[in-house]
Design a protein around this motif. Structure first.
Motif, PDB file in Angstrom:
ATOM      1  N   THR A   1     -12.810 -24.815 -23.168  1.00  0.00           N
ATOM      2  CA  THR A   1     -13.330 -23.446 -23.161  1.00  0.00           C
ATOM      3  C   THR A   1     -13.118 -22.747 -24.396  1.00  0.00           C
ATOM      4  O   THR A   1     -13.180 -21.609 -24.593  1.00  0.00           O
TER       5      THR A   1
ATOM      6  N   SER B   1      -9.272 -22.667 -23.572  1.00  0.00           N
ATOM      7  CA  SER B   1      -8.062 -23.429 -22.609  1.00  0.00           C
ATOM      8  C   SER B   1      -8.662 -24.968 -22.417  1.00  0.00           C
ATOM      9  O   SER B   1      -9.970 -25.357 -22.514  1.00  0.00           O
TER      10      SER B   1
ATOM     11  N   THR C   1     -11.949 -20.217 -15.711  1.00  0.00           N
ATOM     12  CA  THR C   1     -11.510 -18.876 -15.544  1.00  0.00           C
ATOM     13  C   THR C   1     -10.829 -18.194 -16.797  1.00  0.00           C
ATOM     14  O   THR C   1     -10.703 -17.191 -16.830  1.00  0.00           O
ATOM     15  N   GLN C   2     -10.735 -19.107 -17.941  1.00  0.00           N
ATOM     16  CA  GLN C   2     -10.026 -18.632 -19.156  1.00  0.00           C
ATOM     17  C   GLN C   2     -10.779 -19.318 -20.326  1.00  0.00           C
ATOM     18  O   GLN C   2     -10.858 -20.495 -20.353  1.00  0.00           O
TER      19      GLN C   2
END
Length: 1767
Positions: A660, A619, A615-616
């Motif tokens: 990510t 990270s 979601t990010q």
């Protein structure tokens, strides 16, 4: 201090420049040395340097007046033409002014010039030297340099200046012997320059260095100077001290070289300090080295100091750190302190152990029972750390995606704490849950805990999982039954194919009853279970039931977020039943599994997908997926028929991670701490080894990690990947399996945050440890030769050269065990530890031995399946031998030892053999001497050995210190024996028979003692004889006391001590005696007594006279007793007024040394003075001396009685002529004393003894002059052999009377010892005098102070020679002998009686005693009055002047009339006096008389001795004396006393008692008219026919009337005989008759034979005695010629002639006159010889020499040869 250059001060810049280099420029001018001559200050020398020929050089001489007055002086020009100055002129200098005198120097050639200029003053002359020198090289440096003391192989240095004091530039070079060197060793110096030379001292040997270094300098002609380099080198001595530590085997407070760190927590660092002490006086450089580890490079012990210097007598503190890494490991290391060039090494051993945490779980399973779906249940789990080391723990479970969660899954557990963890159970599906979770602990093996519980829903209600099910499951798993589902197991159980054991578990039925029992489950090692899971390792403890692949997966970079590919996950069912896999959903996690629930048939696989939905961006993502697989039949409890068939579910986990981060973005920088060891714990080869690693996240963001196993396949790491929350930590376990002993390096890449740039390479080493044991000396052990039967022990070191502890065991062959032994025989060697073992070699025969021993080593915890060991051989070489011990001195005499004191000596024991000997010494004591053996039988041993046992190395010697302490004054003999100490004989009791004599030690116990050898008196006691003085002071008794042994009470205080608290000190001695100073009038001179003390012993004597004040302790005034007794007051008065004094009061006498002591008594107070004085000998006697003295009034008559009892000398009963004995009385007053003896008791004794006069007083009345001694003569004649006592009053006219007890003893001469008693009464002896014993002012001494002639017969004489020595160096003395009584004058003669003795001269005096025929005791006090001749001459001169003046004044008179012009009839003088008379008035005579002054009148007025204190009367007498010319008093002589003692016997008694002594004496008078033979036929004498001997006893007892009648009768008879002419004719005829020789009594034959012999010997007799025949030579020749013819007529004539000669000779020899003449000639001859010998003219002790004179050729041959003369 820097000198000024050209008079200008140096600035800072110039000083800085000079300080930069070693060469510095100094002033070429030295300060002129100035002197001051009678106030003129001027230079002593003027010097010219650097002059040139043809040029003049001027120097100025400055004269300065430094006196306070104006000075005038002149000068003379120099004598040579090379120096000149201004023309001489007078110089006047005011105070402080100066004058400059120019001196011109004009040289003519190249040489040195010297002259002087002279200055002249009224007081004298002085000169100034003028000196012109040539330029020359000259260096100045010290003559010697002392280097600081230096340690061997160290360096010390010092500097000294070298200065060029010459005028040329000088090059120098040094030649320096080793171990010195010069820096610089060469150089160049300008004139006046100076450089500092450094001397470096680097010795190699510890000796004293004193060498000479040579400096060569100069130009073409080299010169040299030497400098002495002195240095001292010593070896350093370092000791290691570990303070404050107690280590096993080390005594507290002693030096120890073991540093023990104890148990130290893992990962921490502990620092401890040791002190290296330098016991020497030199600085000791040292370096610290450690034992090299060839295998590993890391060390748990470290020291930062590798070099250092320990100051002299100081210490160096060495800090050592210990940082252990492996829990449970014992570490040992060695540091070596090396000093003195590797010659001296001190080893420091450091030991320590590592301790880690001890974490345990209170329970190893948590049972949640069952709950409904949607509910949660919490349980507590306690974890404890019982160690004091903090523990990092971590439960390997992701609590975010698991049904089991912990509130604190990781953390730090402090030491000695317990933590309660909360475990929560949140089921997500209605199934039974079971998960075995591992708890990882850093530095400890992991622990496992089982979490299990059951979830029910409304539909599904599986069987409840309980703890017994887990136990049954593990047992069934071991037996291989868990791969079957419960339904199949139930059928098999029903069919009997399975059975249940006693615990309820399933088992296969045994085929045979004797088959093996079924397998049981055993808890495996947690580390093995952790790694052998079938996933991390290819090995597994049990085959897996369900497997999942992959277990770990990294999605990598998931950008863009929506294009992440799912991960295919494969789950395989390995069981025989269908299983259902249920994944636990994780809400909020980016990872999930699809599908969540799936059934998998038996032995089939099923595919799942792991979806990652980030979601990010930028990270990190990481998670652990959890799933549970269980048999499908367990979905409902109703499907279970048997409880034992229930199988718990299997937990499946998958570790996932992803990130990510965009390509251009940098990953988060990890902040962490990594705690990882450098090495794996040591293990044996082919053994697993494990270690833990801790990664702490110190940042604020999570960290992901992954380990690339492929990069290092030899090391397994678990977990390989995961994540760490902020502030959390991750515990890793590493595993490796070393296969050999080769060290292997492992590098593990640890990647953090999925970034290759954040990869940490972890380096570890591993090595398999072999069984390596190091034997000292390459496995050889050598023993020195050993005495047979004894043991020798050597320390032998073995070392564990590995990192693992090992167990060693020694094995010795059975036959050798009696000879060889080791201790300890087995033990544990810690890693790298060296152990010293004691080997004992005990040979049993005299031979050489070669033995072998084996040591086997193994691991401390070996594998029971594969035990491993190694063996090493030790070779022992030894020899058995025999030996003996001997003493270097077999007889040791310690001489004389003070009783009670200690004396030590060393006995040297020698061992000449090849083996060391252990010995035991024993001592036997023997005491001999004049003492009863029973008294000292129980005395302890007076000899102490420092050690009674010891060991002497081969061919060596040992010193045994011996201490001797005798307790008696006897002779001690100690016999020392030895025995060789063997294992069977270890004490004296068992070695008695084997003892061998070693040596003998003798000593004599002595007490310090001295004696009184001489005494003399002076002052008021100068008239006391020596014998009387000895009796007054009881000196014989004192000497007798001093010869005895001290009593124990006397040794209460061994040295003079103030011990008394009262004025009268206590008495500890039984020996008391009197020191009687006699008596004297008040105001007279003090009584002086000089005693000569001599140390006749062999040890020094310290003596002291202690007055009562000297024994009293100093006390405070309040402690003193205020009331004093009369006795104390009397003593205080004596001590305060110093009436008695001793000088010196103490002293020390060496053996044989003499010292005089002066005792004095002052007569200041009338009365008797008494004072107890203690004579104390240190470590010896103490004798109480009662000082007593009497002071009488001036006009009092006083006789001083020494005692009230007098003992007569014992007399034998029946003695015909008892001797006369003397009792002495001393007149101590200033008045003559008349005494009378009351004889009443004597008469009574005579009446009681049948009128026999036992006591006869021959002088019952007499007078004694003042200051002299009178004698009372007594005759003691005992009637019986007993003791007689009589009390006799002696009355003093005008004084006090005294009652004296006289005692006499009669003995029987016929009894045993009687004759000896009479013979030993008086033995002849001579007592030499001492020149050391003199009184002040004494100028002469006598060679003897007492002469004892012994026993002599009457009618003879005895002579002795005494020398009078003038000890004055410049004054002659006049002497005169004086005998007190007339009786003594008749029997004693002195020659010469008076004379003059020059300084340093000796005069011989012959003392001759002629006793009368009556027996008597003689005790005569001869007094030699000595005067200084100058004082005597002055006295005679003054006396003549006084007598002349007296005669003049006797005839002188004075005319007092004034009208002398008128003629008057002169009046007759009324009287004549000594001061006025009448005479004519003649002008001329009056004028003459006026020229002379009349002298004072003359009077005989002696100055009386007045008592002290009568000062006014003395003034009056002095005034009167000033008006009257007193008659001069003669000088006071010095009185020298000579005591002469003897006992005379009658001739008959002497012959009977001393027959052998009788021929030695010459009787000057004939005995009687009868032959001698008739007198001694019966041994007695016919008293009736002895007309010449009166009856002494009858006359002594007769009354005065009887004596008068006898006198009158004898007077008439003698007068008638003298008037009778016929009597005169008869006397003449009797003188003409030949004396009868009684030759008719000889027999005829003997007479004829005698006549023939005489006839045959006529020629020889005639010529052998020419002195008896005064014929001339011609007459003798005629007789010899006439005797030659042999006719009968001539022969008969010769016989008749010789018969006549023989008769004449016999008649002449019978004449007393001839005998007296011969005796007188011999006496004079001997006296002349003695006088010549005393003058040195004759040496009586010289050896006789025989001198043969050569023959005289002119002498006729017929003359007989001269007889040899003796020189």
């Amino acid at each position: 201090m820097l000198a000024q250059v050209h008079g200008e001060p140096q600035n800072s810049d110039s000083f800085r420049k000079l300080s930069c280099g070693c060469v510095r420029k100094l002033s070429a001018r030295k300060p002129k040395k100035k002197g001051v001559f009678w106030g003129i200050e001027v230079a002593e020398t003027l010097r010219w340097r650097g002059w040139e020929l043809g040029k003049e050089m001027i120097k100025h001489l400055i004269l300065k007046n430094v006196h306070e007055k104006t000075q005038k002086l002149s000068y003379r020009c120099p004598s040579t033409r090379f120096f000149f100055t201004v023309f001489p002129q007078p110089i006047t200098l005011s105070p402080g002014m100066s004058l400059t005198l120019p001196i011109v120097f004009r040289p003519t050639e190249k040489k040195e010039y010297e002259d002087s200029i002279c200055f002249k003053k009224a007081e004298g002359e002085f000169s100034v030297t003028l000196h012109a020198t040539l330029p020359r090289p000259c260096l100045s440096f010290p003559a010697a340099v002392q280097l600081p003391i230096c340690a061997v192989h160290n360096v010390t240095e010092t500097t000294f200046p070298v200065r060029n004091i010459g005028d040329l530039v000088t090059v120098f070079a040094w030649e320096t012997p080793s171990p010195f060197c010069m820096i610089p060793d060469c150089g160049m110096l300008n004139p006046g320059a100076e450089c500092m030379v450094k001397v470096v001292f680097q010795p190699k040997v510890a000796v004293v260095y004193d060498v000479a270094a040579t400096c060569w300098f100069g130009g073409e002609e080299k010169q040299k100077r030497t400098i002495q380099l002195k240095g001292l080198a010593k070896y350093p001595y370092l000791r290691v001290s570990v303070t404050g530590e107690n280590y096993e085997g080390v005594q507290p407070g002693k030096f120890q070289d073991v540093l023990c760190f104890g148990s130290v927590p893992v990962g921490t660092t502990v620092e401890k300090c040791v002190e290296i002490f330098n016991m020497s006086v030199v600085d000791a450089p040292c370096r610290i080295e450690r034992a090299k580890d060839p295998l590993l490079q890391d060390h748990v012990f470290s020291c930062d100091v590798s070099h250092g210097v320990v100051p002299a007598n100081g210490k160096l503190v060495l800090c050592i750190r210990f940082q252990p890494q492996i829990v449970g490991e014992h570490s040992t290391d060695y540091f070596t302190i090396i000093s003195a060039g590797c010659l001296l090494q001190t080893v420091l051993k450091v030991v320590g152990s590592c301790k880690g945490p001890l974490v345990s779980l209170h329970q190893y399973s948590v049972d949640f029972d069952w709950i409904n779906l949607g509910e949660s249940l919490m349980q507590t789990l306690k974890i404890s750390n019982i160690s004091d080391v903090p523990a990092y723990y971590q439960f390997d479970i992701d609590v975010r995606g698991s049904v089991f969660s912990l509130d604190r899954p990781c953390g730090v557990l402090e030491g000695i704490t317990t933590l309660a963890l909360k475990v929560t159970f949140r089921p997500t599906h209605p199934i039974s849950y079971h998960r075995r979770v591992v708890c990882l602990v850093h530095h400890q093996e992991p622990m496992y805990v089982d979490f299990f519980g059951t979830c029910h829903s409304d539909i599904a209600k599986p069987a409840v999982l309980q703890a017994r099910h887990l136990s049954w499951y593990r047992t069934n798993m071991v037996r291989g039954l868990t791969f079957y589902p419960p339904d199949i197991l139930s059928v098999m159980l029903k069919d009997g194919k399975l059975q249940m054991d006693e615990k309820g578990a399933l088992m296969l039925p045994p085929k045979i009853p004797q088959d093996k029992p079924p397998k049981e489950y055993f808890e495996a090692n947690s580390m093995t279970e952790y790694f052998y899971d079938g996933v991390s390792s290819d090995l597994a403890l049990f085959p897996p039931h369900i497997s999942v692949s992959p277990r770990e997966y990294d999605f990598g970079c998931c950008v863009p977020l929506h294009k992440v590919e799912p991960l295919p996950l494969c789950v395989t069912n390995h069981t025989k039943g269908t299983v259902t896999v249920t994944w636990t959903p994780s809400h909020g996690s980016a990872f999930r599994v699809s599908p969540e629930i799936c059934d998998i048939p038996p032995l089939k696989s099923s595919a799942f997908r792991v979806l990652f939905q980030p979601t990010q961006l930028n990270s990190l993502y990481a998670a652990e997926l959890e799933g549970f697989a269980s048999y499908k039949v367990l979905r409902h409890y109703s499907n279970i028929e048997e409880d034992a068939t229930i199988c718990p579910s299997w937990c499946l986990t998958v570790r996932l991670r992803a990130h990510t981060y965009e390509a251009e973005r940098e990953h988060f920088i990890p902040q962490y701490i990594l705690d990882v060891p450098k090495t794996f714990p040591p293990v044996a080869p082919n053994t697993d080894t494990y270690c833990s690693m801790l990664l702490l996240n110190t940042g604020t963001s999570s960290i992901t990690f992954s380990v690339n196993q492929a990069a290092c396949p030899s090391v397994l790491v678990k977990p390989c990947s995961g994540h760490i929350i902020p502030g959390g930590h991750q515990i890793f376990f590493l595993f490796t399996h070393p296969v050999n002993t080769v060290s292997q390096q492992h590098v593990l890449p640890l990647q953090l945050n999925s970034c290759p740039g954040y990869t940490k390479e972890i380096a570890l080493r591993s090595c398999g440890e072999s069984l390596l044991l190091l034997l000292e000396g390459d496995g050889n052990l050598y023993f020195k030769p050993v005495y047979i039967g004894t043991s020798s022990t050597r320390m032998y070191t073995i070392k564990n050269c590995t990192r693992l502890p090992m167990v060693f065991t020694w094995k010795i062959h059975e036959p050798d065990r009696k000879i060889l032994s080791v201790s300890p025989t087995a033990g544990i060697l810690q890693p790298y530890e060296a152990m010293a073992q004691a080997w004992t070699f005990t040979p049993d025969k005299e031979t050489k031995y070669l033995l072998r021993a084996m040591v086997s080593v193994r691991r401390k915890s070996p594998d029971p399946m594969f035990p491993q060991s190694a063996r090493y051989a030790l070779r022992i070489v030894g020899e058995g031998a025999l030996g003996t011990i001997r003493a270097q001195k077999e007889h040791l005499d310690l001489g004389n030892v003070l009783v009670g004191d200690l004396q030590s000596c060393s006995v040297v024991l020698l061992n000449d053999g090849i083996c060391s000997l252990k010995y035991i010494l024993s001592v036997e004591q023997l005491i001999t001497g004049p003492c009863d053996p029973e008294e000292f039988r129980s005395d302890p041993l007076a000899l102490e050995l420092e050690h009674s046992r010891g060991m002497i190395p081969a061919r060596s010697k040992a010193f045994v210190q011996i201490t001797v302490r005798p307790v008696r004054q006897l002779h001690y003999t100690w016999s020392i024996k030895y025995a060789i100490c063997t294992p069977t004989a270890t004490d004296l009791a068992s070695t008695t028979e084997e003892q061998q004599p070693l040596c003998c030690i003798v000593a004599t116990g002595v007490y310090p003692t001295f004696c009184i050898t001489d005494a003399c008196s002076a002052g008021s006691a100068s008239g006391i004889s020596k014998l009387h003085l000895w009796r007054l002071f009881s000196l014989d008794t004192l000497n007798e006391y001093l010869e005895r042994d001290p009593t124990p009470n006397e040794l209460t205080y061994r040295v003079p001590t103030r011990h008394s608290t009262c004025l009268i000190p206590p008495v500890y001695t039984p020996f008391l005696l009197d020191f009687n100073f006699g008596a004297a009038p008040i105001g007279s001179e003090p009584t002086l007594v000089m005693l000569l003390l001599k140390n006749k012993g062999v040890v020094p004597v310290e003596w002291a006279f202690l007055f009562p004040y000297d024994q009293k302790m100093d006390m405070e005034h309040w402690a003193e007793d205020a009331e004093f007794s009369p006795h104390e007051l009397h003593q205080m008065r004596i001590q305060d007024n110093q009436l008695f004094s001793v000088s010196p009061k103490s002293g020390k006498l060496l053996p044989g040394q003499e010292e005089s002591v002066q005792l004095s008594h002052r007569h200041d107070f009338i009365g008797t003075d008494r004072l107890p004085v203690l004579l104390k000998v240190s470590y010896g006697h103490e004798i109480l001396l009662n000082f007593s003295g009497v002071t009488v009034e001036e006009d009092q008559r006083y006789i001083h009685f020494a005692s009230t009892k007098h003992l007569f000398i014992p007399i034998a009963i029946g003695t015909s002529h008892p001797p006369t004995q003397i009792y002495e009385l001393y007149n101590g007053s200033s008045m003559p004393v008349i005494f009378e003896v009351q004889l009443d008791n004597i008469v009574r004794i005579q009446e009681e003894n049948f009128q026999h006069p036992v006591f006869v007083c021959l002088t019952p009345r007499g007078e004694i002059p003042p200051g002299t001694t009178g004698h009372i003569e007594w005759i003691f004649s005992p009637l019986e052999a007993r003791t007689y006592l009589v009390d006799v009053p002696i009355h003093i006219l005008g004084g006090e009377s005294a009652l004296i007890t006289f005692q006499g003893v009669g003995y029987d001469p016929n009894t045993a010892g009687g004759t000896a008693t009479s013979s030993e009464v008086l033995a002849p002896s001579v007592f030499p005098g001492s020149t050391k014993l003199t009184v002040p002012g004494q100028a002469a001494t006598l060679s003897h102070h007492r002469i004892c002639l012994g026993n002599i017969p009457g009618c003879t004489k005895a002579s002795r020679l005494v020398f009078l020595n003038n000890i004055s160096g410049s004054k002659a003395v006049v002497f005169a002998w004086w005998i007190s009584t007339c009786k003594d004058k008749r029997v004693l003669h002195i020659a010469p009686e008076s004379g003059v003795v020059q300084p340093g001269e000796s005069i011989p005096c012959f003392i001759t005693l002629r006793p009368s025929e009556s027996a008597s005791f003689y005790s005569i006090d001869l007094v030699c009055k000595v005067y200084i001749q100058d004082s005597l001459v002055q006295y005679e001169r003054d006396l003549q002047q006084w007598e002349k003046e007296k005669e003049r004044q006797a005839v002188e008179f004075t005319i007092t009339e004034k009208d002398l012009g008128t003629k008057k009839k002169s009046k007759s003088p009324a009287g004549r006096s000594s001061d006025s008379a009448e005479t004519e008035n003649n002008p001329e005579s009056s004028a003459v008389l006026r020229k002379y002054k009349t002298l004072p009148p003359i009077k005989n007025h002696p100055m009386p001795n007045l008592p002290a204190g009568h000062f006014q009367r003395r003034l009056l007498l002095d005034k009167e004396a000033s008006r009257v010319w007193v008659r001069p008093e003669p000088p006071k002589p010095i009185l020298l006393h000579l005591g002469v003692t003897a006992r005379s016997y009658s001739v008959e008694d002497f012959f009977s008692n001393f027959t052998s002594e009788f021929p030695k004496y010459f009787l000057s008078l004939p005995f009687s008219n009868r032959p001698l033979k008739s007198k001694f036929v019966d041994g007695s004498r016919d008293r009736d026919r002895m007309d010449v001997d009166p009856k002494w006893l009858s006359l002594a007892a007769a009354s005065k009337q009887e004596l008068q009648i006898v006198t009158d009768i004898l007077t008439g008879v003698i007068r008638g005989l003298l008037e009778n002419t016929q009597f005169h004719d008869a006397v003449r005829r009797s003188l003409d008759e030949p004396i009868p020789y009684f030759s008719q009594f000889r027999c005829a034959e003997s007479a004829e034979l005698q006549d023939r012999r005489q006839c045959s010997m006529v020629p020889s007799r005639v010529y052998a005695s020419p002195d008896l025949y005064p014929e001339k030579d011609g007459e003798r020749k005629e007789i010899r010629q006439e005797s030659c013819p042999s006719n009968d007529l001539l022969g008969s004539w010769e016989i008749f002639h010789h018969e006549q000669l023989r008769k004449q000779k016999e008649m002449m020899s019978r004449q007393p006159a001839l005998g007296n003449l011969v005796e007188l000639v011999l006496e004079n001859t001997l006296q002349n010889i003695l006088i010549e010998a005393s003058r040195g003219e004759v040496v009586l002790t010289a050896r006789p020499r025989v001198i043969a004179l050569p023959p005289n050729p002119s002498r006729r041959i017929t003359n007989p040869a001269p007889s040899p003369s003796r020189a």
